[in-house]
Design an enzyme around this catalytic site. Structure first.
Site, PDB file in Angstrom:
ATOM      1  CD  GLU A  74      -3.147  -3.573  44.679  1.00 39.55           C
ATOM      2  OE1 GLU A  74      -2.349  -4.297  45.291  1.00 39.55           O
ATOM      3  OE2 GLU A  74      -2.807  -2.897  43.693  1.00 39.55           O
TER       4      GLU A  74
ATOM      5  CD  GLU B 265       6.993   1.487  38.156  1.00 37.89           C
ATOM      6  OE1 GLU B 265       7.802   2.189  37.527  1.00 37.89           O
ATOM      7  OE2 GLU B 265       5.901   1.909  38.560  1.00 37.89           O
TER       8      GLU B 265
ATOM      9  CE  LYS C 282      10.709 -14.654  41.251  1.00 34.17           C
ATOM     10  NZ  LYS C 282       9.315 -15.179  41.227  1.00 34.17           N
TER      11      LYS C 282
ATOM     12  CB  CYS D 106      -0.722  -1.890  39.124  1.00 33.11           C
ATOM     13  SG  CYS D 106      -0.060  -1.174  37.618  1.00 33.11           S
TER      14      CYS D 106
HETATM   15  N1  LIG Z   1       2.943  -0.346  39.785  1.00 29.92           N
HETATM   16  C1  LIG Z   1       2.921  -1.206  38.790  1.00 29.92           C
HETATM   17  O1  LIG Z   1       3.341  -0.893  37.654  1.00 29.92           O
HETATM   18  C2  LIG Z   1       2.371  -2.598  39.008  1.00 29.92           C
HETATM   19  C3  LIG Z   1       2.161  -3.394  37.885  1.00 29.92           C
HETATM   20  C4  LIG Z   1       1.634  -4.690  38.090  1.00 29.92           C
HETATM   21  C5  LIG Z   1       1.339  -5.175  39.366  1.00 29.92           C
HETATM   22  N2  LIG Z   1       1.569  -4.368  40.424  1.00 29.92           N
HETATM   23  C6  LIG Z   1       1.234  -4.843  41.767  1.00 29.92           C
HETATM   24  O2  LIG Z   1       1.679  -6.207  41.926  1.00 29.92           O
HETATM   25  C7  LIG Z   1       0.776  -6.907  42.778  1.00 29.92           C
HETATM   26  C8  LIG Z   1       0.312  -8.182  42.103  1.00 29.92           C
HETATM   27  O3  LIG Z   1       1.447  -8.880  41.608  1.00 29.92           O
HETATM   28  P1  LIG Z   1       2.081 -10.095  42.439  1.00 29.92           P
HETATM   29  O4  LIG Z   1       1.025 -10.782  43.240  1.00 29.92           O
HETATM   30  O5  LIG Z   1       2.921 -10.901  41.508  1.00 29.92           O
HETATM   31  O6  LIG Z   1       3.030  -9.329  43.460  1.00 29.92           O
HETATM   32  P2  LIG Z   1       4.057 -10.018  44.476  1.00 29.92           P
HETATM   33  O7  LIG Z   1       4.724  -8.923  45.186  1.00 29.92           O
HETATM   34  O8  LIG Z   1       3.434 -11.114  45.243  1.00 29.92           O
HETATM   35  O9  LIG Z   1       5.145 -10.744  43.496  1.00 29.92           O
HETATM   36  C9  LIG Z   1       5.799 -10.010  42.503  1.00 29.92           C
HETATM   37  C10 LIG Z   1       7.094 -10.717  42.174  1.00 29.92           C
HETATM   38  O10 LIG Z   1       7.943 -10.646  43.317  1.00 29.92           O
HETATM   39  C11 LIG Z   1       8.424 -11.934  43.643  1.00 29.92           C
HETATM   40  N3  LIG Z   1       8.690 -11.943  45.079  1.00 29.92           N
HETATM   41  C12 LIG Z   1       7.799 -12.136  46.085  1.00 29.92           C
HETATM   42  N4  LIG Z   1       8.417 -12.043  47.286  1.00 29.92           N
HETATM   43  C13 LIG Z   1       9.739 -11.795  47.031  1.00 29.92           C
HETATM   44  C14 LIG Z   1      10.912 -11.612  47.831  1.00 29.92           C
HETATM   45  N5  LIG Z   1      10.843 -11.671  49.168  1.00 29.92           N
HETATM   46  N6  LIG Z   1      12.111 -11.387  47.220  1.00 29.92           N
HETATM   47  C15 LIG Z   1      12.185 -11.327  45.871  1.00 29.92           C
HETATM   48  N7  LIG Z   1      11.113 -11.504  45.039  1.00 29.92           N
HETATM   49  C16 LIG Z   1       9.916 -11.724  45.626  1.00 29.92           C
HETATM   50  C17 LIG Z   1       7.329 -12.853  43.198  1.00 29.92           C
HETATM   51  O11 LIG Z   1       7.786 -14.178  43.047  1.00 29.92           O
HETATM   52  C18 LIG Z   1       6.935 -12.205  41.871  1.00 29.92           C
HETATM   53  O12 LIG Z   1       7.828 -12.591  40.854  1.00 29.92           O
HETATM   54  C19 LIG Z   1      -0.371  -5.953  43.042  1.00 29.92           C
HETATM   55  O13 LIG Z   1      -0.174  -5.302  44.277  1.00 29.92           O
HETATM   56  C20 LIG Z   1      -0.257  -4.921  41.926  1.00 29.92           C
HETATM   57  O14 LIG Z   1      -0.779  -3.664  42.287  1.00 29.92           O
HETATM   58  C21 LIG Z   1       2.061  -3.078  40.286  1.00 29.92           C
HETATM   59  O1  LIG Z   2      -0.713  -3.579  36.094  1.00 36.84           O
HETATM   60  C1  LIG Z   2       0.005  -2.593  35.876  1.00 36.84           C
HETATM   61  C2  LIG Z   2       0.280  -2.091  34.585  1.00 36.84           C
HETATM   62  C3  LIG Z   2       1.422  -1.445  34.309  1.00 36.84           C
HETATM   63  C4  LIG Z   2       1.610  -0.934  32.994  1.00 36.84           C
HETATM   64  C5  LIG Z   2       2.831  -0.492  32.547  1.00 36.84           C
HETATM   65  O2  LIG Z   2       3.947  -0.582  33.276  1.00 36.84           O
HETATM   66  C6  LIG Z   2       2.996   0.093  31.204  1.00 36.84           C
HETATM   67  O3  LIG Z   2       1.993   0.328  30.487  1.00 36.84           O
HETATM   68  O4  LIG Z   2       4.168   0.366  30.834  1.00 36.84           O
END
Ligand SMILES: NC(=O)c1ccc[n+]([C@@H]2O[C@H](COP(=O)([O-])OP(=O)(O)OC[C@H]3O[C@@H](n4cnc5c(N)ncnc54)[C@H](O)[C@@H]3O)[C@@H](O)[C@H]2O)c1
Ligand SMILES: O=C/C=C/C=C(\O)C(=O)O
Length: 486
Positions: free
Chosen positions: A390, A254, A178, A288
């Site tokens: 964040e 993550e 998804k 992230c």
């Molecule tokens: N740690 C990491 O590796 C990493 C990497 C990239 C982004 N992020 C984090 O992601 C965030 C930005 O991404 P975003 O805005 O897409 O995050 P988000 O949590 O809004 O959405 C992420 C995914 O989850 C889905 N989703 C949302 N609510 C849901 C629910 N209740 N049940 C199932 N799925 C659901 C969304 O549709 C999307 O596909 C930031 O906080 C960033 O730090 C972390």
């Molecule tokens: O925005 C977050 C980036 C994550 C990066 C990875 O998960 C990777 O380099 O494997």
């Protein structure tokens, strides 16, 4: 009108409800197409197809056969590189210069990295002495978990999705992906590649939609899903963790971060400036692992701030296909409003705006896009919301410090624990401070330098579990012990 369809059981399908939602280009807010929103029937069909594929040719393949097939997928992504590049940059607005060096190459590499790891990873075995002197042989046997739900974010759409799909399939599972509602394109395009490479139908499925009351929730709550891997906001991770608890499904999370960069006076200043320019501003700050808090040892504070300001003001904002452009828009109007709310809040909390803080003039064709200025602040108190929450945008706050003990405490004073970057030429100090960081990933004199064999993941509220290398095995397989009395 372009349509982004779901990909279920090897076919591109619309949805029974006929519901669609718009996909817009953040560069100018133009309409890219309509996305078919999967409802419960489509999610049920995808999980059913994934389950059935486990019993078909895919489930009978040897690890070597799976690895060879995934190698073909990686090669085919590279053959269709420009299509993936165009699709990703239209969805996200990110410059070609970034996506062609990070997103697409890693999107392919993620299918190769785990294959090599799996092919070379030993299975544990123990010889047990028994009273009758004949002994017993114990050995570990790994089997696929089954149907894996993959929920991915919009900032590095292909990279972060295949970072999960690669190991999941290499371990013999099947997946229902998804992707984020903001970025449907490359996950959909990958469906074509799976068919072209002969990956059996049902192994890779894509359902489009949102989270609550939509495909995301239907998928994570589906009893046919055996495990859930998620990347996104911490709050969302908590919701998904609750869904996974029903039926005791394992999760890999993550999540968010508020990552520190620590710059000591004995650093190589050129390296520290170049690295912080990337860690704070690459991908419009939507990484992230990005550095939104920068701590600089007082003797070099003024010089560092001035040089980072100069670097920011040289960034070239523009359309993705311009090879000179290194800075694009945020992913959406909604995210632009969120980041601008933090720009306003920073001033209310007393920040000095060193550079940026507003919306750039991009000209008539682009002004409707999700553009914001790259921004640097100083002067905020440690308890300011902009220093603690964040933002996930192109901004950072720089604060001076005087001692190693002080900066370790400052860096760790956060509910998050994803990454840290340390800049010093003193190797003993580098090791000492890195080991004191309460994070999952710590870079020294580098940032986002990735060895895919290493453990990747967050501590505290930045996540649960580790992916990468052999670390993903615990999540993507069940480990059985077989004991044979000799
Ligand atoms: N740690 C990491 O590796 C990493 C990497 C990239 C982004 N992020 C984090 O992601 C965030 C930005 O991404 P975003 O805005 O897409 O995050 P988000 O949590 O809004 O959405 C992420 C995914 O989850 C889905 N989703 C949302 N609510 C849901 C629910 N209740 N049940 C199932 N799925 C659901 C969304 O549709 C999307 O596909 C930031 O906080 C960033 O730090 C972390
Ligand atoms: O925005 C977050 C980036 C994550 C990066 C990875 O998960 C990777 O380099 O494997």
């Amino acid at each position: 009108m372009h349509e982004f369809k779901n990909f279920i059981n090897g076919e591109f399908v619309t949805t029974a409800s006929g519901k669609t939602f718009e996909n817009r280009n953040p560069v100018d807010n133009s309409l890219l197409g309509l996305v078919h929103e999967a409802g419960q029937p489509e999610v049920d069909a995808a999980v059913k197809a994934a389950k059935a594929a486990m019993q078909g040719p895919w489930g009978k393949m040897t690890q070597a056969q799976r690895i060879a097939l995934l190698d073909k997928v990686a090669n085919r992504i590279n053959e269709r590189f420009d299509e993936f590049l165009d699709a990703e940059c239209k969805d996200t607005g990110k410059p070609h210069k970034i996506a062609s060096h990070i997103d697409i190459p890693r999107g392919a590499a993620n299918f190769k990295a785990f294959s090599e790891t799996l092919a070379n990873h030993p299975t544990e075995a123990f010889k047990l002495d028994t009273p009758d002197g004949r002994g017993a042989l114990n050995y570990g046997h790994r089997t696929p978990k089954g149907v894996i739900a993959v929920i991915s974010p919009w900032n590095l759409p292909l990279l972060l999705m295949t970072w999960k799909v690669g190991p999941a399939l290499a371990c013999g599972n099947t997946v229902v992906v998804k992707p984020s509602e903001e970025t449907p394109a490359t996950a959909t395009l990958l469906g074509e590649v799976m068919n072209e490479c002969g990956v059996p139908k049902g192994v890779y499925n894509v359902v489009h939609g949102f989270g609550p009351d939509s495909a995301g929730a239907y998928l994570t709550e589906h009893p046919g899903v055996n495990a859930i891997t998620f990347t996104g906001e911490t709050r969302t991770g908590e919701i998904i963790m609750r869904a996974a608890s029903v039926g005791l499904r394992n999760i890999s999370l993550e999540c968010g971060g508020k990552n520190p960069g620590i710059v000591f006076a004995d650093c190589d200043m050129d390296k520290a400036i170049e690295g912080t320019m990337r860690s704070a501003f690459v991908n419009c700050g939507q990484v992230c692992l990005g550095t939104e808090r920068v701590y600089v040892e007082r003797p070099i504070f003024d010089e560092f701030v001035q040089r980072l300001k100069e670097g920011v003001e040289k960034l070239k904002l523009g359309v993705p296909e311009d090879p000179e452009v290194d800075f694009g828009p945020l992913v959406s109007q909604e995210h632009k409003e969120k980041v601008l709310s933090y720009y306003r809040l920073a001033v209310e909390e007393g920040a000095t705006v060193v550079t940026g803080g507003g919306v750039p003039e991009m000209g008539d064709a682009l002004n409707a896009g999700a553009w914001v200025e790259p921004t640097i602040w100083t002067g905020l108190p440690d308890d300011a919301r902009v220093v603690r929450e964040e933002v996930f945008g192109p901004c950072c706050h720089i604060r001076p410090f005087d001692t190693e003990e002080e900066v370790i405490e400052l860096a760790n004073d956060t509910k998050y624990g994803l990454s840290a970057a340390i800049w010093t030429e003193n190797s003993a100090r580098a090791s000492r401070v890195a080991e004191a960081m309460e994070v999952g990933i710590c870079w020294v004199n580098s940032w986002f330098l990735r060895d895919l064999r290493t453990a990747f993941g967050g501590a505290k509220e930045s996540g649960i579990g580790r992916e990468g290398g052999v670390h993903g095995l615990e999540f993507y397989t069940e480990l059985k012990n077989v004991c044979i009395k000799l």
